[in-house]
Design a protein around this motif. Structure first.
Motif, mmCIF file in Angstrom:
data_model
loop_
_atom_site.group_PDB
_atom_site.id
_atom_site.type_symbol
_atom_site.label_atom_id
_atom_site.label_comp_id
_atom_site.label_asym_id
_atom_site.label_seq_id
_atom_site.Cartn_x
_atom_site.Cartn_y
_atom_site.Cartn_z
ATOM 1 N N ALA A 93 22.445 42.378 14.495
ATOM 2 C CA ALA A 93 22.198 42.931 16.047
ATOM 3 C C ALA A 93 22.881 43.701 16.432
ATOM 4 C CB ALA A 93 21.184 41.517 17.380
ATOM 5 N N ILE A 95 24.659 46.209 20.798
ATOM 6 C CA ILE A 95 23.736 46.207 21.408
ATOM 7 C C ILE A 95 25.467 47.450 22.151
ATOM 8 C CG2 ILE A 95 25.219 43.859 22.523
ATOM 9 C CD1 ILE A 95 22.605 43.865 24.540
ATOM 10 N N MET A 101 19.030 45.663 23.290
ATOM 11 C CA MET A 101 19.692 44.647 21.593
ATOM 12 C C MET A 101 18.858 45.093 20.514
ATOM 13 S SD MET A 101 20.903 40.960 21.154
ATOM 14 C CE MET A 101 22.262 40.989 20.840
ATOM 15 N N TYR B 101 28.031 40.582 25.940
ATOM 16 C CA TYR B 101 26.480 40.614 25.875
ATOM 17 C C TYR B 101 25.923 39.471 24.882
ATOM 18 C CZ TYR B 101 27.431 45.540 28.104
ATOM 19 O OH TYR B 101 28.484 46.301 28.560
ATOM 20 N N GLN B 103 23.144 36.715 24.113
ATOM 21 C CA GLN B 103 22.366 36.408 24.663
ATOM 22 C C GLN B 103 22.342 35.317 24.274
ATOM 23 O OE1 GLN B 103 18.926 39.182 24.453
ATOM 24 N NE2 GLN B 103 20.544 40.940 25.475
#
Lengths: 113, 114
Positions: A93, A95, A101, B101, B103
């Motif tokens: 991933a 971001i 994202m 960032y 998550q």
């Protein structure tokens, strides 16, 4: 647009051996974060490792390490001494801000006894 | 329990019905997200919220509605469910901008539309 590509839909490895999962991404941003998430059969998304783009040193977390090549926009995950519990889907991933994202399609890894 | 929870974990509904998926987090994270996971696509962002009463579209918002009246809750509503919305839905949260960032994800809701 930011895109993430995982070119290996499935991989397998023998227990105790080493395996590398590939990930490439496309972006015009200079400062961003990259992640590898693990998703076991339970479906829970688990963060494996993260890398800040401004850091040249490759991140390491126990048996997991990355090979981050910023110029090539490549971010591979190496799993050493593979264990049966490593069997899972692995998602790369990307971001660069707090609201966008992007994930790759995933690589299904099977560790064989 | 602390963390991020989703309910229900499994849901079967019929085409045309309205269905709401719930998400609750106990960390007071500012940002919350809804993703859907489909084979061959990884996770795709549906909607996100930067704070209470602030929401915005992600990559695949059509057919979905969100609200965020309280920081800890972020429900996702399918106003008229379609078979193409059969998927696994994940809620996630993260801290203020300026962090890494990262998550944090809920356990997911498997939704089947018949």
């Amino acid at each position: 647009a930011q895109t993430v590509t995982q070119s290996q839909p499935e991989m397998s490895v023998q227990e105790a051996e080493t395996v590398t999962l590939s990930c490439t991404y496309d972006t015009s941003e200079s400062n961003y974060y990259l992640f590898w998430y693990k998703q076991p059969p339970s479906r829970q998304m688990i963060l494996v490792i993260r890398q800040e783009a401004y850091k040249q040193q490759n991140a390491t977390e126990n048996r997991f390490s990355v090979n981050f090549q910023k110029a090539a926009k490549s971010f591979s995950l190496k799993i050493s001494d593979s264990q049966l519990g490593d069997t899972a889907m692995y998602f790369c991933a990307f971001i660069y801000n707090n609201n966008d994202m992007r994930f790759g399609a995933g690589t299904r890894l099977t560790v064989k006894p | 329990d602390a963390g991020i929870t989703q309910s229900p974990r499994y849901k079967i509904t019929e085409t045309g019905r309205q269905v709401t998926l719930m998400c609750h987090q106990t960390w007071s994270h500012s940002y919350m997200f809804w993703y859907r996971q489909d084979l061959g696509h990884g996770l795709r962002l549906i909607y996100y919220s930067a704070a209470a009463d602030i929401t915005d579209k992600g990559e695949v918002p059509d057919g979905y509605v969100v609200s965020r009246s309280k920081t800890e809750n972020f429900p996702l509503t399918l106003e008229s469910a379609t078979r193409s919305q059969t998927s696994v839905y994940f809620c996630a949260s993260s801290e203020q901008a300026g962090s890494s960032y990262e998550q944090y994800f809920g356990p997911g809701t498997r939704l089947t539309v018949t």
